[in-house]
Design a protein around this motif. Structure first.
Motif, PDB file in Angstrom:
ATOM      1  N   ALA A   1       0.836  -1.209   0.000  1.00 23.73           N
ATOM      2  CA  ALA A   1       0.000   0.000   0.000  1.00 23.73           C
ATOM      3  C   ALA A   1       0.868   1.254   0.000  1.00 23.73           C
ATOM      4  O   ALA A   1       0.572   2.217  -0.710  1.00 23.73           O
ATOM      5  CB  ALA A   1      -0.939  -0.002   1.196  1.00 23.73           C
ATOM      6  N   ALA A   2       1.933   1.242   0.780  1.00 22.69           N
ATOM      7  CA  ALA A   2       2.831   2.401   0.837  1.00 22.69           C
ATOM      8  C   ALA A   2       3.475   2.649  -0.526  1.00 22.69           C
ATOM      9  O   ALA A   2       3.572   3.796  -0.978  1.00 22.69           O
ATOM     10  CB  ALA A   2       3.893   2.189   1.907  1.00 22.69           C
ATOM     11  N   LEU A   3       3.897   1.588  -1.178  1.00 22.42           N
ATOM     12  CA  LEU A   3       4.502   1.738  -2.512  1.00 22.42           C
ATOM     13  C   LEU A   3       3.471   2.224  -3.525  1.00 22.42           C
ATOM     14  O   LEU A   3       3.756   3.111  -4.335  1.00 22.42           O
ATOM     15  CB  LEU A   3       5.126   0.416  -2.962  1.00 22.42           C
ATOM     16  N   ALA A   4       2.260   1.663  -3.474  1.00 21.58           N
ATOM     17  CA  ALA A   4       1.209   2.067  -4.411  1.00 21.58           C
ATOM     18  C   ALA A   4       0.805   3.520  -4.193  1.00 21.58           C
ATOM     19  O   ALA A   4       0.480   4.228  -5.145  1.00 21.58           O
ATOM     20  CB  ALA A   4      -0.008   1.159  -4.262  1.00 21.58           C
ATOM     21  N   SER A   5       0.868   3.987  -2.943  1.00 16.37           N
ATOM     22  CA  SER A   5       0.476   5.370  -2.670  1.00 16.37           C
ATOM     23  C   SER A   5       1.465   6.371  -3.256  1.00 16.37           C
ATOM     24  O   SER A   5       1.140   7.524  -3.439  1.00 16.37           O
ATOM     25  CB  SER A   5       0.309   5.606  -1.171  1.00 16.37           C
ATOM     26  N   ARG A   6       2.669   5.905  -3.575  1.00 15.20           N
ATOM     27  CA  ARG A   6       3.678   6.798  -4.163  1.00 15.20           C
ATOM     28  C   ARG A   6       3.819   6.642  -5.661  1.00 15.20           C
ATOM     29  O   ARG A   6       4.265   7.570  -6.325  1.00 15.20           O
ATOM     30  CB  ARG A   6       5.032   6.545  -3.512  1.00 15.20           C
ATOM     31  N   GLY A   7       3.482   5.460  -6.184  1.00 14.58           N
ATOM     32  CA  GLY A   7       3.719   5.251  -7.608  1.00 14.58           C
ATOM     33  C   GLY A   7       2.717   4.360  -8.300  1.00 14.58           C
ATOM     34  O   GLY A   7       2.974   3.859  -9.396  1.00 14.58           O
ATOM     35  N   GLY A   8       1.575   4.124  -7.682  1.00 13.04           N
ATOM     36  CA  GLY A   8       0.552   3.292  -8.298  1.00 13.04           C
ATOM     37  C   GLY A   8       0.942   1.825  -8.340  1.00 13.04           C
ATOM     38  O   GLY A   8       1.905   1.396  -7.701  1.00 13.04           O
ATOM     39  N   VAL A   9       0.191   1.074  -9.120  1.00 12.13           N
ATOM     40  CA  VAL A   9       0.424  -0.367  -9.229  1.00 12.13           C
ATOM     41  C   VAL A   9       1.825  -0.650  -9.761  1.00 12.13           C
ATOM     42  O   VAL A   9       2.478  -1.615  -9.362  1.00 12.13           O
ATOM     43  CB  VAL A   9      -0.642  -1.025 -10.136  1.00 12.13           C
ATOM     44  N   GLU A  10       2.300   0.215 -10.634  1.00 15.24           N
ATOM     45  CA  GLU A  10       3.628   0.012 -11.227  1.00 15.24           C
ATOM     46  C   GLU A  10       4.724  -0.016 -10.165  1.00 15.24           C
ATOM     47  O   GLU A  10       5.729  -0.695 -10.312  1.00 15.24           O
ATOM     48  CB  GLU A  10       3.933   1.106 -12.266  1.00 15.24           C
ATOM     49  N   ALA A  11       4.543   0.702  -9.079  1.00 13.57           N
ATOM     50  CA  ALA A  11       5.550   0.755  -8.019  1.00 13.57           C
ATOM     51  C   ALA A  11       5.517  -0.481  -7.123  1.00 13.57           C
ATOM     52  O   ALA A  11       6.434  -0.701  -6.340  1.00 13.57           O
ATOM     53  CB  ALA A  11       5.352   2.011  -7.167  1.00 13.57           C
ATOM     54  N   MET A  12       4.489  -1.284  -7.261  1.00 12.07           N
ATOM     55  CA  MET A  12       4.348  -2.463  -6.414  1.00 12.07           C
ATOM     56  C   MET A  12       5.087  -3.660  -7.020  1.00 12.07           C
ATOM     57  O   MET A  12       4.498  -4.703  -7.275  1.00 12.07           O
ATOM     58  CB  MET A  12       2.866  -2.812  -6.219  1.00 12.07           C
ATOM     59  N   GLN A  13       6.361  -3.495  -7.263  1.00  4.19           N
ATOM     60  CA  GLN A  13       7.161  -4.618  -7.762  1.00  4.19           C
ATOM     61  C   GLN A  13       7.331  -5.614  -6.627  1.00  4.19           C
ATOM     62  O   GLN A  13       7.616  -5.233  -5.493  1.00  4.19           O
ATOM     63  CB  GLN A  13       8.511  -4.124  -8.268  1.00  4.19           C
ATOM     64  N   MET A  14       7.151  -6.888  -6.924  1.00  2.00           N
ATOM     65  CA  MET A  14       7.159  -7.917  -5.881  1.00  2.00           C
ATOM     66  C   MET A  14       8.460  -7.896  -5.077  1.00  2.00           C
ATOM     67  O   MET A  14       8.440  -7.991  -3.857  1.00  2.00           O
ATOM     68  CB  MET A  14       6.899  -9.296  -6.491  1.00  2.00           C
ATOM     69  N   ARG A  15       9.580  -7.758  -5.745  1.00  2.00           N
ATOM     70  CA  ARG A  15      10.871  -7.730  -5.040  1.00  2.00           C
ATOM     71  C   ARG A  15      10.952  -6.526  -4.101  1.00  2.00           C
ATOM     72  O   ARG A  15      11.402  -6.636  -2.956  1.00  2.00           O
ATOM     73  CB  ARG A  15      12.029  -7.712  -6.042  1.00  2.00           C
ATOM     74  N   THR A  16      10.477  -5.375  -4.564  1.00  2.00           N
ATOM     75  CA  THR A  16      10.503  -4.162  -3.742  1.00  2.00           C
ATOM     76  C   THR A  16       9.579  -4.297  -2.538  1.00  2.00           C
ATOM     77  O   THR A  16       9.921  -3.889  -1.429  1.00  2.00           O
ATOM     78  CB  THR A  16      10.102  -2.936  -4.588  1.00  2.00           C
ATOM     79  N   VAL A  17       8.405  -4.888  -2.762  1.00  2.00           N
ATOM     80  CA  VAL A  17       7.463  -5.110  -1.660  1.00  2.00           C
ATOM     81  C   VAL A  17       8.106  -6.022  -0.619  1.00  2.00           C
ATOM     82  O   VAL A  17       8.048  -5.750   0.584  1.00  2.00           O
ATOM     83  CB  VAL A  17       6.133  -5.703  -2.165  1.00  2.00           C
ATOM     84  N   ALA A  18       8.739  -7.103  -1.079  1.00  2.00           N
ATOM     85  CA  ALA A  18       9.377  -8.052  -0.161  1.00  2.00           C
ATOM     86  C   ALA A  18      10.471  -7.363   0.655  1.00  2.00           C
ATOM     87  O   ALA A  18      10.542  -7.529   1.881  1.00  2.00           O
ATOM     88  CB  ALA A  18       9.955  -9.239  -0.934  1.00  2.00           C
ATOM     89  N   GLU A  19      11.289  -6.575  -0.014  1.00  2.00           N
ATOM     90  CA  GLU A  19      12.362  -5.863   0.691  1.00  2.00           C
ATOM     91  C   GLU A  19      11.797  -4.902   1.729  1.00  2.00           C
ATOM     92  O   GLU A  19      12.252  -4.861   2.873  1.00  2.00           O
ATOM     93  CB  GLU A  19      13.239  -5.102  -0.312  1.00  2.00           C
TER      94      GLU A  19
END
Length: 193
Positions: A27-45
């Protein structure tokens, strides 16, 4: 009690906490860059979990987006329990709920856009309309007594709100204009309640 029985609640709690961290990170990533920012590796990190662990909880990115939608609905429901709409009529309380949701989404436009897109384009099932219909009926005080026709009318009001949100996210309308149209729609659709 066996050792397995005493460990199970702890394991369940830690799994729940891990899942919650993953959803919050997404959710934090999506709030800054939409669905495109929700890369699985980035979410995991960001959630502090291994990529394999993330995939065990969420086999695809859309599964993760659906979980974020669910989390946002949970937050809205919690807000309604803490501070129920205080308007006098059921239609007014329905609009109050939808406007509270609108204001919450306006504060996070990238997240709102990601969630709206996922609702429109996702093959993953989420009972968004069912949950929103239930919330609206609850704030109206009609959850137990509503028949199928009344539920359909409330669902129609919810559909009007979703389309208004799309226009808001595209810059074609304002929250104030949405409120006026929702009041008109609610008064007409919910007049028989």
């Amino acid at each position: 009690m066996t050792a397995e029985q005493t460990e199970s609640p702890t394991r369940s709690r830690s799994q729940h906490q891990r899942r919650k961290r993953i959803v919050q990170a997404a959710a934090a990533l999506a709030s800054r860059g939409g669905v495109e920012a929700m890369q699985m590796r980035t979410v995991a990190e960001r959630a502090g979990v291994a990529l394999g662990t993330l995939y065990r909880y969420f086999p695809s990115k859309m599964d993760l987006v659906v979980a974020v939608v669910g989390e946002e609905l949970d937050l809205l429901e919690a807000s309604m329990r803490r501070r129920p709409p205080g308007s006098s009529t059921g239609a007014e309380r329905a609009v109050e709920l939808l406007m509270r949701a609108t204001r919450g989404l306006v504060r996070e436009p990238e997240l709102a856009d990601a969630l709206t897109r996922s609702l429109m384009l996702s093959d993953v099932k989420i009972d968004f309309h069912g949950r929103m219909t239930g919330m609206i009926l609850r704030v109206m005080g009609e959850e137990e007594s509503a028949g199928e026709e009344q539920k359909s009318l409330v669902r129609s009001l919810n559909s009007v709100w979703v389309m208004e949100m799309i226009d808001l996210l595209r810059g074609r309308t304002t929250a104030e204009e949405i409120q006026v149209r929702l009041e008109l729609a609610a008064n007409r659709l919910l007049a028989g309640f």
